[in-house]
Write a protein that holds these residues in place. Structure first.
Motif, short mmCIF file in Angstrom:
data_model
loop_
_atom_site.label_atom_id
_atom_site.label_comp_id
_atom_site.label_asym_id
_atom_site.label_seq_id
_atom_site.Cartn_x
_atom_site.Cartn_y
_atom_site.Cartn_z
N UNK A 42 41.08 55.67 46.64
CA UNK A 42 40.75 55.21 45.84
C UNK A 42 41.64 53.61 45.71
N UNK A 43 41.97 53.19 46.58
CA UNK A 43 43.03 52.21 46.43
C UNK A 43 43.29 51.01 45.48
N UNK A 44 43.92 50.84 45.21
CA UNK A 44 44.27 49.87 43.93
C UNK A 44 43.65 48.44 43.85
N UNK A 45 43.49 48.40 42.95
CA UNK A 45 42.88 47.04 42.80
C UNK A 45 40.81 47.12 43.27
N UNK A 46 40.93 48.35 44.02
CA UNK A 46 39.40 48.45 44.61
C UNK A 46 38.25 47.80 43.34
N UNK A 47 38.77 47.94 42.19
CA UNK A 47 37.37 47.20 41.30
C UNK A 47 37.89 46.17 40.28
N UNK A 48 38.86 45.73 40.97
CA UNK A 48 39.67 44.75 39.78
C UNK A 48 38.78 43.27 39.57
N UNK A 49 37.83 42.62 40.70
CA UNK A 49 37.34 41.94 40.28
C UNK A 49 35.26 42.13 39.32
#
Length: 460
Positions: A160-167
């Motif tokens: 789960x890469x960093x910022x994958x849900x940031x939006x």
């Protein structure tokens, strides 16, 4: 462009239907009925006209016109539905089902190995469960900012890469259960400020630290069931001041240290069942000022400390402790007796608690062990003290009586000094701590002849 073409086709079809409707008979502009045949007037006798037949013909014609209108409206509805279906299919990738005005996108069991690139931007619920997705890349959902529910359970997600849900600033539920996630970085929770529920059950997490849930300020329910968590660092949940439910059952925790639940003032349910917990520090539950359910069943607790549970200051807390290997000694019995006297604490499964130690009490229910060894010793000490006092009084009385007798008879011989020896024989029959105690005292002179005996027995 496909969507635009479909929209134009829809307008043409609707216009055609409206034209047909306008040209068809209606109640507002009925087709003129043929005028009744003119009646020749005779100078001798006028003809009689039946108006009821005319009214009946008009009603029949109106019913035919109304039926035609209903058929046309039904055809119009079918055209609109077909158009909407074609529009949805143009947005949905093959294997997905879009509905609810493109607010629901179901791509479950579609055999996807990566996230689909074509998802309607109006989607609020996206179901990607039961696929073979292994990686959630950075900025994966940048075009789906309206998502409220995202279901990714039962995939093969390990990264789960960093910022994958940031939006996903409006996301309220995220389900990542039944995957292969082994670690959570600080960037995992970036942007999930309004997330209310996070499902991480059945993964491969081994430890939690203060970075794991850094940005989950609004989280209310966290499920970490069935991982391999053996370490929870201090302040791991410090950012979750609104968390209400924390599920940690079926992990590998062995001890609960003070500070791991700090800042969880709103926590109501703490489920720790099915771990290997054998030690709890006294202040570990003190920050949980709203807790109503504490589940510690099926762990390795052998003893308990009164102050550990006394620090729970909620109005009403239910505690579950069944399935632990309790050592039913005096201290444990005293702790449970005190806990049951506290009105705000409820030991719901107290009558099911069983002993593992000592061996003589194995598989006995704790509630059936009524007298502990320390209490027996206390009773014995009190009893011996009373008996010795009584014997001393009897001995003193005997000496005074003999002294008076010598003075009255005037005999001058010197009476031999008689030494008294008090021998105390104590017999204790400890069968399951429930058998009577027998005390036997005898007083004998220097020749070994027993002059008096006192037998005391008591059953508890």
């Amino acid at each position: 462009m496909a969507a635009v073409t479909t929209s134009k086709a829809t307008k043409e079809e609707v216009t055609l239907l409206l034209t047909l409707t306008a040209s068809s008979p209606s109640r507002d502009n009925p087709t003129p009925l043929p005028s009744p045949p003119s009646c020749s007037v005779s100078t001798s006798r006028p003809l009689h006209v039946d108006h009821r037949q005319e009214v009946k013909q008009e009603e029949t014609q109106e019913q035919l016109q109304s039926g035609t209108m209903k058929e046309l409206l039904f055809l119009l509805l079918l055209v609109v539905m077909e158009t909407s279906s074609r529009s949805n299919s143009s947005w949905c990738r093959q294997g997905c089902d879009c509905g609810g005005d493109l607010k629901f996108t179901i791509c479950s069991r579609a055999h996807f190995t990566h996230l689909p690139s074509r998802i309607p931007p109006t989607t609020e619920l996206l179901d990607l469960s039961d696929n073979n997705i292994s990686v959630i890349p950075e900025r994966s959902f940048s075009k789906n900012r309206k998502l409220r529910v995202l279901i990714l359970q039962n995939n093969n997600i390990s990264v789960v890469e960093d910022g994958c849900f940031s939006h996903l600033e409006f996301l309220q539920k995220l389900d990542l259960s039944w995957n292969r996630i082994s670690t959570l970085t600080e960037g995992f929770s970036l942007g999930l400020v309004f997330l209310r529920e996070l499902q991480l059950a059945h993964n491969r997490l081994t430890s939690l630290d203060s970075r794991s849930f850094m940005h989950l300020d609004g989280l209310q329910r966290l499920n970490l069931t069935c991982n391999s968590i053996h370490t929870i660092q201090v302040r791991s949940f410090s950012s979750m001041s609104t968390l209400r439910q924390l599920h940690l059952q079926n992990n590998q925790l062995t001890a609960l240290r003070s500070g791991i639940f700090s800042m969880l003032r709103s926590l109501e349910v703490l489920n720790l069942a099915g771990n290997q917990i054998s030690e709890t520090e006294m202040g570990v539950f003190k920050p949980l000022t709203s807790m109503t359910l504490l589940n510690l069943a099926d762990n390795q607790l052998s003893t308990a400390y009164f102050k550990t549970f006394l620090s729970i200051h909620t109005y009403s807390t239910h505690i579950l402790l069944e399935g632990n290997p309790w050592n039913c000694d005096c201290d444990l019995q005293r702790v449970f007796r005190k806990l049951r006297s506290i009105q705000r604490l409820f030991l719901d499964d107290y009558y099911n608690l069983t002993c593992k130690e000592p061996p003589v009490l194995k598989d006995y229910r704790l509630m059936d062990v009524e007298l502990c060894l320390a209490e027996t010793v206390t009773v014995l000490i009190i009893t011996i003290t009373v008996v010795i006092t009584v014997l001393a009084a009897m001995l003193m009385g005997e000496r005074k009586r003999k002294k008076k007798k010598r003075e009255s008879t005037g005999h001058s011989r010197e009476s031999s000094r008689t030494s008294r020896t008090i021998k105390t024989h104590l017999t204790l029959f400890p069968l399951k701590y429930l058998h009577p105690l027998s005390l036997q005292f005898s007083v004998s002179d220097t020749d070994g002849r027993m002059t008096s005996m006192f037998l005391f027995s008591s059953s508890f």
